[in-house]
Motif scaffolding. Structure first.
Motif, PDB file in Angstrom:
ATOM      1  N   SER A 127       0.815  -1.215   0.000  1.00 50.28           N
ATOM      2  CA  SER A 127       0.000   0.000   0.000  1.00 50.28           C
ATOM      3  C   SER A 127       0.845   1.260   0.000  1.00 50.28           C
ATOM      4  O   SER A 127       0.307   2.364  -0.050  1.00 50.28           O
ATOM      5  CB  SER A 127      -0.927   0.009   1.213  1.00 50.28           C
ATOM      6  OG  SER A 127      -0.165  -0.066   2.412  1.00 50.28           O
ATOM      7  N   GLN A 161      -8.505  -3.859  -2.546  1.00 50.75           N
ATOM      8  CA  GLN A 161      -9.582  -2.917  -2.240  1.00 50.75           C
ATOM      9  C   GLN A 161      -9.871  -2.027  -3.445  1.00 50.75           C
ATOM     10  O   GLN A 161      -8.962  -1.673  -4.209  1.00 50.75           O
ATOM     11  CB  GLN A 161      -9.206  -2.051  -1.039  1.00 50.75           C
ATOM     12  CG  GLN A 161      -9.042  -2.837   0.251  1.00 50.75           C
ATOM     13  CD  GLN A 161     -10.321  -3.551   0.651  1.00 50.75           C
ATOM     14  OE1 GLN A 161     -11.391  -2.938   0.730  1.00 50.75           O
ATOM     15  NE2 GLN A 161     -10.221  -4.851   0.907  1.00 50.75           N
ATOM     16  N   THR A 194      -8.052   1.984  -5.084  1.00 53.45           N
ATOM     17  CA  THR A 194      -6.865   2.050  -4.225  1.00 53.45           C
ATOM     18  C   THR A 194      -5.611   1.939  -5.078  1.00 53.45           C
ATOM     19  O   THR A 194      -5.532   1.099  -5.977  1.00 53.45           O
ATOM     20  CB  THR A 194      -6.883   0.917  -3.188  1.00 53.45           C
ATOM     21  OG1 THR A 194      -8.079   1.025  -2.406  1.00 53.45           O
ATOM     22  CG2 THR A 194      -5.674   0.993  -2.275  1.00 53.45           C
ATOM     23  N   ARG A 215      -3.537   0.836  -9.920  1.00 54.98           N
ATOM     24  CA  ARG A 215      -4.730   1.295  -9.220  1.00 54.98           C
ATOM     25  C   ARG A 215      -5.919   0.430  -9.605  1.00 54.98           C
ATOM     26  O   ARG A 215      -6.143   0.162 -10.780  1.00 54.98           O
ATOM     27  CB  ARG A 215      -5.016   2.769  -9.548  1.00 54.98           C
ATOM     28  CG  ARG A 215      -6.166   3.369  -8.734  1.00 54.98           C
ATOM     29  CD  ARG A 215      -6.224   4.882  -8.905  1.00 54.98           C
ATOM     30  NE  ARG A 215      -7.342   5.482  -8.179  1.00 54.98           N
ATOM     31  CZ  ARG A 215      -7.319   5.788  -6.888  1.00 54.98           C
ATOM     32  NH1 ARG A 215      -6.234   5.547  -6.161  1.00 54.98           N
ATOM     33  NH2 ARG A 215      -8.377   6.340  -6.298  1.00 54.98           N
TER      34      ARG A 215
END
Length: 563
Positions: A88, A119, A122, A141
Motif C-alpha cells: 500500500s 480494495q 486504491t 490502481r
C-alpha cells in the motif's frame, strides 16, 4: 491507419483506394497462456544464471478487487520461479499480498498474475523477485465501485517506433492523477527497419511473420525507456488494432500479408495473438478463444469502458474505394454478431452508469471530402475526378467517402450500433477512437449532412459523441492541412480537426460532463519534456453533443509516483 505495402496481395478486383491515390499523386494523404508450442525466445538468454528484468513491469485490466501484474524474466534456467509483492506504500513497508509464479520458454518467460483480494479505488505498489534479483517497483490502481465523483483517464494509440520518440508516453508517466490509460491499438508495428519510417531501427530488422518475430518485436518495445516509464506508473486497458498483426488486417487476411509467400494468414494471426497475450498486461476474456479481446470494465456508477475489436474477430474484407457498392450491403459486418450481442448485453446492464465509453479502433463518425478538396490533394482536375467517379455509390451530397477501412465502409453495421443505442434509450455514449494518427472531435448522427436529421450549429439530432486521439508517433495526414477548414464545412458534425500533431487525449470524467483535452508534444524527433495544451471539448450530461470547453484542473490528492 494504413502504411505502405511492399508485396502483392490478393484482394477484390478493381482499383483500391490506396492504388487510386498513389496514381493520383496523393497517396501520402491517406495513406497469458501457451496458445501454441513455443518456437524461440524473444531475445538471447544470458545473465550467468541470475534472472534479469530487462523488459520492465506493467499492470492492466483493473477491477475493483484485482489487477493483472506483468513482467518478463531473462534467465538461463529451464523453469524460473518468480515471487511478487503488493504493498500500500511505495517503500513496501505495508505489504498486503505476496505470491509466486513459475515461467518458462513456453510462454517466453513472461509472468502474468491476477492479484486478487484488493480494495477498490486504491493505489498499490508492486515488484517481482527472481534469481536473487528484484525488479523495478511499479504503481497501479484498482477500479472503484459504488458512487464515484471523478475519473482522469489517458488515451493513446499508434506508437510507431520507427517514426520517432515516445514523448507522449513520457508525459503521461509524469501525471500522477490518472486512474488508467486506455491504449486503442497499434501498440507495436510489424514492418522491418526502413520500410515505414526511418528514425529508429527495429528488432528484428525484417517484417515480423513468426511467433519468434512477434515476441522479439514486443520485447524490443518493452525495452524502450518511455514504454517502461508509463507502464510503471499506470495500469493499462489495451486492445489491438491492425499492426499488432499486419496492416489493414481483417478476419481472413491483411493488406500487408501475401498468402503462401508469407505463410498462412491463420497461423500468422495466431502467433501475433499469442505474443500479444504473453507480452501485454491483459486478462484473457475467454481461455478457449484467445482471438476474443472485447471486454468491459465498470468504474462504479460513473463510467463503463467497453473495449471493442473492430479489426480481427468479425471484420469482413474492406471495400475497394473504386469498387465499393458493398458498403451498403446489409450483410457486411465490422464487429460481428457475437460481439454485437456482447455490446448489447453490456450496454443494457450499464443503464445505471452515467457514462458509457466505447473504446475501439477506427473512426465511427462519417468523413466526407468534396471533389474540389480532393482535387487539391491529388492534383487531378475536378472535371476529371467527376468523370472518373461518376456513378459510384461513394459520391453523395455530403461528398466522397475516402476511407472504407473505418465505419464508413460498413454502414449497415454502424446503423445497427446506432439502433442499439436508440433501442436502449441511452444517453451519454462516448466513442473513443485511434488508428487515423490525427485528432478529431465530433457529434455522432445517422446523417450529419441532412439538416432534417442533424443541426450542425446546435448539435440537435446528435446521438453520441466521438473523440479521436492522435498518434504517439505514427505519421498523420499532413497533406490534408490545406483543406482542414474545408473538412469541417463538409462535415458539420465535426467540431475539431488537427491532422498533424502528436500526443494523447486526456479525459476528465465527472457526473455532470466528460471533457476531452488534446495534449501535444513539441517533437518526436528527439527526447523532449515539452508538451502543450491544444484544445478541449465537453459533452454535458444528457446532451449527447460536444461544445468547446476549457482545460480542467489536475487532482491534488493523487498518490505518489514510483521513483
Amino acid at each position: 491507419m494504413s502504411g505502405p505495402r511492399r508485396r502483392s496481395t490478393r484482394r477484390k478486383s478493381g482499383l483500391s483506394r490506396r492504388d487510386f491515390l498513389r496514381r493520383a499523386g496523393g497517396a501520402a494523404a491517406f495513406g497469458a497462456l501457451p496458445l501454441l508450442p513455443g518456437c524461440g525466445s524473444s531475445d538471447p538468454i544470458g545473465g550467468g544464471g541470475d534472472a534479469e528484468f530487462l523488459h520492465g513491469i506493467a499492470s492492466g485490466d483493473p477491477l475493483p478487487d484485482r489487477v493483472i501484474l506483468w513482467t518478463r524474466v531473462t534467465s538461463t534456467a529451464e523453469h524460473v520461479p518468480v515471487s511478487y509483492d503488493v504493498a500500500s506504500d511505495p517503500e513496501f513497508r505495508h505489504v498486503v499480498q505476496r505470491g509466486s509464479f513459475t515461467t518458462d520458454a513456453a510462454r517466453d518467460y513472461t509472468v502474468k498474475v491476477d492479484a486478487a483480494g484488493l480494495q477498490p479505488a486504491t493505489t498499490y505498489y508492486y515488484r517481482f523477485r527472481a534469481g536473487g534479483q528484484t525488479s523495478p517497483s511499479g504503481r497501479t490502481r484498482t477500479a472503484p465501485s459504488g458512487a464515484v465523483e471523478r475519473l482522469r483517464v489517458g488515451v493513446v494509440s499508434c506508437s510507431s517506433y520507427a517514426h520517432g520518440y515516445f514523448n507522449a508516453y513520457r508525459k503521461l508517466a509524469q501525471r500522477p492523477d490518472l486512474d488508467v490509460v486506455l491504449h486503442l491499438g497499434d501498440y507495436i508495428y510489424e514492418y522491418g527497419t526502413g520500410e515505414y519510417g526511418d528514425a529508429r531501427p527495429y528488432e528484428p530488422d525484417h517484417e515480423i511473420l513468426t511467433l519468434a518475430d512477434y515476441r522479439t518485436r514486443h520485447a524490443y518495445y518493452k525495452r524502450e525507456a518511455d514504454v517502461q516509464a508509463v507502464h510503471r506508473q499506470h495500469p493499462f486497458i489495451a486492445v489491438w488494432d491492425d499492426h499488432e498483426t499486419a496492416d489493414n488486417s481483417w478476419r481472413d487476411g491483411a493488406n500487408n500479408h501475401t498468402e503462401g509467400e508469407e505463410g498462412e494468414w491463420a497461423l500468422r494471426k495466431a502467433w501475433a495473438i499469442q505474443a500479444y497475450h504473453e507480452w501485454m498486461p491483459i486478462r484473457t476474456p475467454d481461455l478457449a478463444n484467445p482471438e476474443r479481446i472485447y471486454r468491459s470494465f465498470r468504474y462504479g456508477d460513473l463510467a463503463e469502458f467497453t473495449m471493442l475489436d473492430t479489426r480481427l474477430i468479425g471484420r469482413d474484407l474492406q471495400a475497394s474505394m473504386l469498387d465499393a457498392g458493398s458498403i451498403n450491403d446489409q450483410g457486411r459486418q465490422l464487429i460481428g454478431e457475437p460481439q454485437r450481442n456482447f455490446l448489447a448485453t453490456t450496454l443494457a446492464a450499464a443503464g445505471g452508469v452515467k457514462w458509457k465509453f466505447l473504446g475501439q479502433q477506427v473512426m465511427f463518425g462519417q468523413l466526407r471530402v468534396g471533389l474540389p478538396e480532393l482535387s487539391l490533394v491529388t492534383n487531378i482536375p475536378v472535371e476529371q475526378l467527376r468523370a472518373l467517379l461518376q456513378g459510384l455509390p461513394l459520391v453523395s451530397t455530403g461528398g466522397l467517402i475516402i476511407n472504407t477501412d473505418q465505419w464508413d465502409g460498413y454502414r449497415a453495421e454502424r446503423q445497427r450500433v446506432l439502433d442499439l443505442i436508440s433501442g436502449l434509450d441511452l444517453d451519454n455514449v462516448v466513442v473513443l477512437t485511434g488508428d487515423i494518427h490525427s485528432s478529431w472531435a465530433m457529434d455522432i448522427s445517422e446523417d450529419p449532412n441532412n439538416p432534417l436529421v442533424y443541426n450542425g450549429l446546435t448539435g440537435e439530432g446528435s446521438r453520441a459523441v466521438e473523440f479521436v486521439c492522435t498518434s504517439v508517433t505514427s505519421p498523420g495526414l499532413e497533406p490534408l492541412n490545406p483543406i482542414a477548414g474545408a473538412l469541417r464545412l463538409l462535415n458539420p458534425h465535426m467540431k475539431y480537426v488537427d491532422v498533424a500533431r502528436k500526443g494523447y487525449l486526456l479525459l476528465d470524467i465527472v457526473p455532470e460532463r466528460v471533457t476531452g483535452e488534446f495534449w501535444y508534444v513539441d517533437t518526436i524527433d528527439a527526447v523532449s519534456e515539452n508538451e502543450s495544451f491544444g484544445t478541449a471539448f465537453a459533452t454535458e450530461d444528457g446532451s449527447n453533443r460536444l461544445s468547446s470547453a476549457g482545460q480542467t484542473e489536475p487532482r491534488t490528492d493523487a498518490p505518489a509516483l514510483v521513483a
